[in-house]
Scaffold this active site. Structure first.
Site, PDB file in Angstrom:
ATOM      1  N   HIS A 462      72.939  51.334  40.283  1.00 23.18           N
ATOM      2  CA  HIS A 462      73.571  52.488  39.634  1.00 23.18           C
ATOM      3  C   HIS A 462      74.710  52.019  38.717  1.00 23.18           C
ATOM      4  CE1 HIS A 462      74.801  56.849  39.651  1.00 23.18           C
ATOM      5  NE2 HIS A 462      75.904  56.278  39.197  1.00 23.18           N
ATOM      6  N   GLU A 463      75.611  51.186  39.251  1.00 25.24           N
ATOM      7  CA  GLU A 463      76.735  50.715  38.448  1.00 25.24           C
ATOM      8  C   GLU A 463      76.260  49.754  37.354  1.00 25.24           C
ATOM      9  OE1 GLU A 463      79.472  52.145  38.688  1.00 25.24           O
ATOM     10  OE2 GLU A 463      78.987  53.214  40.536  1.00 25.24           O
TER      11      GLU A 463
END
Length: 680
Positions: A462-463
């Site tokens: 996600h990051e």
């Protein structure tokens, strides 16, 4: 401020009438205790022993208290001198002029008539001189003492309760309930001089220049009046919280050398009707008596809200009455004295138009968030008390804190000192300041938070998705670092460094939306499904897309139309400024923008899937990666030529982000903690 000055200002010959009441109460209580102490202790006696003493002639007098059925027995002098009663004889000496003779014995009888009959029978048989006396209840004395006790009790309650209420409302000790309409403003004069000056106010050059002119007029009015000029009657300081509005007012109090009345807008508000208007009258009366003077009202929106906007209040609204009185005092009949009103608020859009007009608040002074150079000056002020390392530079710190207010910068410096002390350092270094910024923006680092390996991998991708899309888009904010260490409520974070920007183009906003949606896009590309971890991302892009369509007119379908009401007139309205058909169009266009940028982000990630995997793997290994790691994987970032000089500033121009706390949130993309809560 020294205590000696305060003692000198205190009146020498003050007299409080409460001392009289206290003295009377102490006298009565002392008299009661003295009378009781003078009474001789009475010994109990049984009925048969009494009649035995009576038969022997030992009893001189008998008193029967009819109300209590109690018999007091007084022995003769001869009996008291005998060996049998010698031990109680000295007690009789207590009888003097201050107290009546005390009985030696007492007992209770069941039937008064039978006792009296038996007494008379023995008296006649023995030919005794003993007297018998029936004592009726002293109703007057009992009622008097009962009334006196209740009067003293209620007087004490009145003093403790209503005096406190009056003191709070009247602005100090000694006030009564009748002083509730008095002004609660704190006066700063030559005896309580404020030590803050304009030298202590860093940045805010434009705002300082305007308020300094007001101070100059008070010090040297001839300079302005000889040309026919008049001093402004009021100046309104407007700006986000923490930008230094109250600090400017303190500097005015320290520089002007005139009486300075300081209070908050909420000080006028009270549960009693008419109190607010009364306090306004008393405030201006005190200021006029000490003219020239300055009145500072902080958070004036508490009483200055536009009238008639709340449909649920009647015509006798206390806030409106207070505002009407304030309007009259600021510019009405008899306002020819030199009383200047300074006020501060961060909600100028809801203030009444009559309050904002020329003649009342002649000057509207905007105190905005500090720019780069102003932040540098503010840092230099707050760095002075700290013991700094050689690597600390105010210019570097100013560049790391875009969107920070003066209060935020002060907090950063304090947090950096605490971080250094926690690490047992002797000086505060640059890394301590960076840790402090991370602490303020993202919250406390939670290294011991338990996260499943599968969830940690999803958080890493996600990051990494945020970082990848932001790096590949030319208008996105430059990345500082990415972390998957839980901090605050977020499970991971991507730090960006947006710089100040005065205007934002459509392409820049679209790139920012795509970068924000990069986290959820990476989840779908890699895992084939999505999670709840993108909650804050969705909230942010929804606000951005809605602003593009309905506020900034950046949508081709709706065209150049804005439904934003900067005056706040529709705050209490129930109707929207557009039709239901237009509302459907707005919803549709907002969805198109977000979904279009979402697909754009997914396409970028699919094209660069190998680099995304490398970045996510490095995140899992190191947990924190920096700009250099992205350069190693993606190469140098390609930016737009216009942005090479001035980097994008995120949502800096969006009215949604007028709150500094929300501006700070734009620096960081946070994930919702709900993802872990759902799965655990």
């Amino acid at each position: 401020m020294s205590n000696n000055n305060k003692d000198n200002r205190r009146p020498k010959n003050t007299f409080n009438p409460m001392w009289i009441y206290a003295a009377v109460g102490l006298v009565l209580i002392g008299f009661w205790f003295f009378s009781n102490s003078m009474m001789t202790p009475v010994k109990p006696l049984d009925r048969s022993t009494f009649f035995d003493y009576l038969s022997k002639g030992y009893v001189q007098n008998v008193k029967l208290h009819l109300e209590e059925n109690k018999v007091d027995v007084y022995l003769t002098k001869t009996a008291l001198e005998s060996e049998e009663f010698k031990k109680i004889a000295p007690q009789n000496s207590n009888s003097n002029m201050l107290s009546a003779p005390s009985p030696q014995y007492s007992f209770i009888v069941a039937d008064n008539a039978n006792f009296e009959k038996e007494f008379e029978q023995i008296k006649s048989e023995k030919s005794l001189n003993t007297t018998f006396e029936n004592v009726a209840p002293d109703a007057f004395s009992k009622i008097f003492w009962n009334i006196l006790i209740w009067v003293l009790f209620f007087a004490l309650i009145w003093y403790l309760l209503f005096r406190r209420m009056g003191g709070a409302a009247g602005g100090g000790p000694g006030g009564q309930i009748f002083n509730i309409g008095k002004s609660r403003a704190k006066l700063f004069d030559e005896n309580e001089k404020v030590r803050v000056t304009f030298k202590d106010v860093a940045g805010l050059e434009g705002a300082k220049e305007e308020v300094e002119e007001i101070v100059d007029f008070l010090k040297n009015p001839e300079k302005f009046t000889k040309l026919g000029g008049k001093i402004p009657k009021g100046a309104l300081l407007v700006g986000p919280p923490g930008t230094g509005k109250t600090l400017l007012a303190k500097a005015v109090a320290g520089e002007a050398n005139v009486p300075f009345f300081s209070l908050s807008g909420s000080d006028f508000v009270e549960m009693f009707v008419g109190v607010g208007a009364s306090r306004v009258r008393d405030l201006f009366k005190n200021a006029k008596d000490k003219s020239p003077a300055i009145i500072f009202i902080d958070e004036i929106d508490a009483i200055g809200r536009a009238r008639g906007k709340n449909n649920f209040t009647g015509g006798n609204d206390e806030r409106e009455n207070t505002l009407n009185q304030l309007l009259t005092e600021m510019d009405g009949f008899g306002t020819d004295t030199t009383v200047i009103v300074l006020a501060a608020t961060n909600r100028a859009d809801i203030l009444d138009k009559a309050l904002m007009r020329a003649g009342r608040f002649d000057r509207l002074i905007h105190v905005d968030l500090p720019e780069l150079n102003e932040r540098k000056e503010i840092f230099e002020v707050h760095l002075k008390p700290l013991t700094l390392g050689t690597d600390v530079e105010s210019e570097f710190l100013a560049k790391q804190t875009p969107g920070f207010s003066g209060a935020d910068i002060a907090n950063v410096c304090n947090e950096a000192a605490l971080v250094a002390a926690r690490k047992n350092k002797t000086v505060v270094e640059k890394q301590d300041f960076l840790d402090a910024v991370d602490r303020i923006i993202g919250g406390l680092e939670k290294k011991n938070k338990l996260i499943k390996p599968k969830e940690k991998k999803r958080i890493a991708y996600h990051e990494a998705g945020h970082a990848t899309v932001g790096w590949l888009l030319p208008h996105a904010a430059p990345l500082v670092k990415v972390t998957i260490v839980p901090r605050g409520k977020s499970l991971g974070a991507a730090w960006y460094l947006p710089e100040e920007r005065q205007i934002t183009t459509t392409e820049q906003m679209l790139d920012e939306i795509a970068s924000t949606m990069g986290g959820r896009a990476a989840e779908e590309v890699v895992f084939g499904d999505i999670s709840t971890g993108a909650l804050s991302d969705l909230e942010r892009v929804t606000k951005q897309a809605s602003a593009m369509v309905s506020i900034y007119g950046l949508n081709n379908t709706l065209g150049n139309i804005s439904y934003y009401d900067s005056s706040g007139q529709n705050e209490y309205g129930f109707s929207k400024p557009y039709s239901e058909e237009t509302a459907k169009t707005i919803d549709s266009e907002v969805s198109k923008i977000i979904e279009g940028e979402y697909e754009r982000a997914k396409e970028l990630l699919r094209t660069n899937r190998d680099k995304l995997d490398l970045l996510a793997q490095k995140l899992l290994e190191k947990e924190v990666i920096f700009r250099e790691d992205l350069v190693e994987i993606f190469g140098e970032r390609i930016v737009n030529e216009e942005d090479a000089v001035m980097e994008p500033a995120g949502n800096a121009t969006s009215p949604i982000d007028t709150n500094p706390s929300e501006l700070i949130e734009t620096v960081i993309t946070k994930n919702s903690e709900e993802a872990v809560d759902k799965k655990d």
